[in-house]
Enzyme design. Structure first.
Site, PDB file in Angstrom:
ATOM      1  N   GLU A 196      42.905  24.909  28.028  1.00  0.00           N
ATOM      2  CA  GLU A 196      42.936  25.492  26.681  1.00  0.00           C
ATOM      3  C   GLU A 196      41.662  26.278  26.379  1.00  0.00           C
ATOM      4  O   GLU A 196      41.126  26.209  25.267  1.00  0.00           O
ATOM      5  CB  GLU A 196      43.173  24.394  25.635  1.00  0.00           C
ATOM      6  CG  GLU A 196      44.540  23.744  25.756  1.00  0.00           C
ATOM      7  CD  GLU A 196      44.784  22.668  24.706  1.00  0.00           C
ATOM      8  OE1 GLU A 196      43.814  21.967  24.335  1.00  0.00           O
ATOM      9  OE2 GLU A 196      45.929  22.530  24.262  1.00  0.00           O
ATOM     10  N   GLU A 279      52.170  21.033  28.004  1.00  0.00           N
ATOM     11  CA  GLU A 279      51.897  19.934  27.067  1.00  0.00           C
ATOM     12  C   GLU A 279      52.941  20.036  25.967  1.00  0.00           C
ATOM     13  O   GLU A 279      52.784  20.772  24.993  1.00  0.00           O
ATOM     14  CB  GLU A 279      50.487  20.020  26.471  1.00  0.00           C
ATOM     15  CG  GLU A 279      49.378  19.635  27.405  1.00  0.00           C
ATOM     16  CD  GLU A 279      48.035  19.507  26.698  1.00  0.00           C
ATOM     17  OE1 GLU A 279      48.019  19.422  25.444  1.00  0.00           O
ATOM     18  OE2 GLU A 279      47.007  19.513  27.392  1.00  0.00           O
TER      19      GLU A 279
END
Length: 688
Positions: A196, A279
């Site tokens: 991320e 995710e």
């Protein structure tokens, strides 16, 4: 009319011809061969390809370092029964290199054993190698000793010193991983680069460096991937398709998956963007002082069905959360206010389908299993059995001594640091837990005030007369990172000498996400008494290596001071200097102290998972048979219990030690119960 037998022959010939055209046109989902190796995993025509056949990832995150190794197989089998074919796990740098060039790959850190076990059970692996992982884990997985380096490193950047340390770490990790890659006969199909990053920065040189470094160790055939939120801003910063790195996305259950996957396509090369939520949030994290986060089972299952029914892939975050054992739980802050500090619970249950202690008899597991069953390539194993737990009942604890009574048992004098001003914990060599800061000041008539402008994260302040006994100092108050507005008022002690000031600072977990990730701990500013800056500090790192030796006899044997300087262990010991008001004031609360108790388990067959209820206690950490099971804070909530896996227990006598920071439950008892409890009354750390 064509005879049926002729019709079948013609149909078969037509299918063969159309299939030939499909493959020869380059439109096949997967080539029949890829680089000549029978074992291959690659991306082609917006599909994952495994050995020439399209492959749909139905995976889940399950982190080896949040599960005791004895339970790895059990939890993996429960994931298998859920229908998962892939396990994704982070690799936290900090548990593998706790000290510079001192590496650990044993016990709960035995990454290779975990991967090999998953392989034996039929799983593929998506490995999130970092070096940054986030994961609600202390400092996002970075070793705390990175914060002791001067000049300060610029984490997650092209800082040359930082990159040299990453290169050294990956030079140890990645050679261990290479034999476990799928094309080498192992289960690892993909390696994640960073995590991320698009939500943090825009240093493409850093990401490109990581990709090149990974390929240097793992070869050009390895499938590398990044994960970012499904938005243009995050993917612009975090994706590196120019390095041949596949960009996956993450999102929650109420997001529009079709829209997310369309955005994802823009950041991958044409025909190189199989839809994947790496995710897919089955739940969410919870901080101390917040209501336990939950998500609806039916809506979660429906969102997963929407992905899988359109040939998309998903990795459940989390499939099984586990536990933040020890002092490794992380923290968050508000995006523009580092003082709005939010530490994570010890439990990492995450409202996942496989609960913290392995339970699957819940609606979310059943609903997700129902959906996955429809898309699984093979029949699912039978539904797993329930987890056996035990309520061992009430255990009486005895107070052994306060931290001040036993300071030299828990703080090696050779590790004491002296400096003109307070320094961060990391610079004193204290990476986790607690450090005691000590200085002196000249008293004045009347009350004084103490102020610390920057504390990370929570400080308990005490004072005593500088001459004489210091084993029972007077509690002044608490200064908290998130609630540091007013100076503390210090009462007049009437001492014939200077005043000793004791500040016990607790590191409650480093920030693991966002721009305030460079999160040193301890006192990070000057300390002022009556607006005058204090100097000449001694800093005592608090260690728990000798926690198993807690006894007053052990204390007297280990205490290294000359006899006339030994502290008194007599209850009610009085300070023989100072005025009568202070002299007879025995501190019965708010003084950090150790409590110890024993409980017996008669038969090996009675060794079962259990939970310790801390209702009536305040705040601290707990050890069962020398294993740190984590932080408790029922005063704030919502977590009231700590999980104790059965492998930590033993037949015969078991030992529980509690380090209570404030005041013990009046009867000094704890209760071993058979189920987790997240219903403690909430005392919000931040106003909503």
């Amino acid at each position: 009319m064509i005879p049926r037998s002729n019709f079948n022959a013609i149909s078969l010939s037509l299918i063969v011809f159309l299939t030939f055209l499909y493959y020869s046109s380059g439109s096949s989902p997967c080539s029949s061969t890829h680089q000549g190796n029978a074992l291959q995993f690659w991306i082609e025509n917006d599909r994952f390809c495994k050995d020439g056949v399209p492959f749909q990832i139905i995976g889940g995150d399950m982190h080896y370092f949040r599960i005791v190794p004895e339970y790895w197989k059990d939890r993996l089998l429960r994931a298998k029964a859920l229908g998962l074919n892939t396990i994704q796990t982070y690799v936290p740098w900090n548990i593998h290199e706790p000290q510079p060039e001192k590496y650990s790959f044993n016990g709960i850190a035995d990454l290779e054993a975990y991967i090999q076990l998953a392989h034996e059970l039929g799983f593929l692996i998506m490995l999130r190698a970092g070096p940054y992982i986030c994961g609600e884990w202390d400092l996002g997985g970075f070793p705390a000793w990175l914060l002791s380096i001067e000049p300060a490193l610029e984490l997650r950047s092209s800082d040359s010193t930082f990159l040299s340390l990453v290169e050294r770490w990956w030079g140890v990790l990645l050679p261990k991983i290479r034999p476990l890659l799928y094309q080498n006969g192992g289960p690892i199909i993909m390696i994640q680069v960073e995590n991320e990053y698009g939500s943090f920065g825009s240093d493409k040189n850093y990401l490109q460096y990581l990709a090149k470094l990974a390929r240097r160790h793992l070869g050009d055939e390895v499938v590398l991937y990044t994960t970012d939120g499904a938005g243009d801003a995050t993917l612009t910063n975090g994706a590196i398709p120019e390095e041949g790195v596949y960009a996956a996305v993450d999102f929650d259950t109420w997001s529009n998956s079709s829209t997310a996957f369309e955005i994802q396509k823009k950041y991958n090369f044409p025909r190189k963007s199989p839809p994947l939520s790496s995710e897919f949030y089955t739940g969410w994290l919870t901080h101390w002082g917040e209501k336990l986060a939950t998500t609806n089972a039916s809506s979660t299952a429906a969102a997963l069905e929407n992905i899988l029914s359109k040939d998309g892939s998903a990795v459940l975050y989390m499939a099984h959360g586990g536990t933040n054992f020890g002092l490794f739980s992380g923290a968050n802050t508000d995006s523009n206010d580092e003082s709005a500090y939010k530490p994570d619970l010890t439990s990492y249950d995450y409202d996942a389908p496989i609960k913290e202690y392995g339970d699957v008899n819940n609606p979310k597991y059943k609903e997700l299993r129902r959906v996955i069953r429809k898309h699984a390539a093979a029949p699912l194993p039978s539904f797993p059995s329930s987890i056996a737990t035990e309520a061992y009942g009430i255990v009486k604890l005895n107070k052994t001594f306060s931290l001040f009574e036993a300071l030299n048992l828990f703080s090696n004098p050779t590790k004491t640091v002296e400096s003109e001003n307070p320094i961060p914990m990391e610079l004193a060599g204290q990476m986790y837990g607690f450090m005691l800061y000590v200085s002196e000041y000249e008293q004045k008539k009347g009350n004084s005030t103490v102020s610390i402008s920057k504390i990370h994260d929570r400080a308990q302040v005490f004072v005593s007369c500088s001459e004489g006994d210091k084993s029972n100092p007077h509690f002044v108050g608490v200064i908290e990172r998130w609630n540091n507005k007013e100076p503390l008022s210090v009462p007049y002690l009437g001492c014939p000498s200077n005043i000793s000031l004791f500040i016990l600072v607790e590191n409650m977990g480093r920030v693991n996400y966002g721009k305030y990730i460079y999160d040193r701990k301890g006192i990070l500013s000057t300390v002022q008494v009556d607006n005058l800056t204090l100097h000449r500090w001694r800093m005592h790192p608090i260690q728990f290596d000798c926690i198993s030796n807690l006894s007053k006899n052990g204390l007297m044997k280990k205490y290294p001071y000359p006899i006339e300087e030994k502290i008194s262990l007599r209850r009610g010991f009085k300070n023989h200097i100072g005025n009568m008001r202070y002299r007879h004031r025995e501190q019965k609360s708010n003084t950090p102290a150790f409590y110890k108790g024993h409980f017996s388990i008669n038969l090996t067959s009675m060794l079962k998972d259990t939970f310790i209820s801390f209702r009536g206690w305040n705040k601290g950490i707990a050890f069962v048979n020398n294993f740190n099971i984590g932080r408790f804070w029922p005063k704030v909530g919502p977590q009231c219990t700590l999980y104790v896996p059965a492998p930590i227990l033993k037949q015969g006598e078991n030992t529980l030690v509690i380090f209570e920071l404030e005041s013990a439950k009046p009867d000094h008892t704890i209760n071993f119960v058979s189920a987790p409890d997240f219903s403690c009354n909430l005392n919000m750390l931040h106003e909503k």
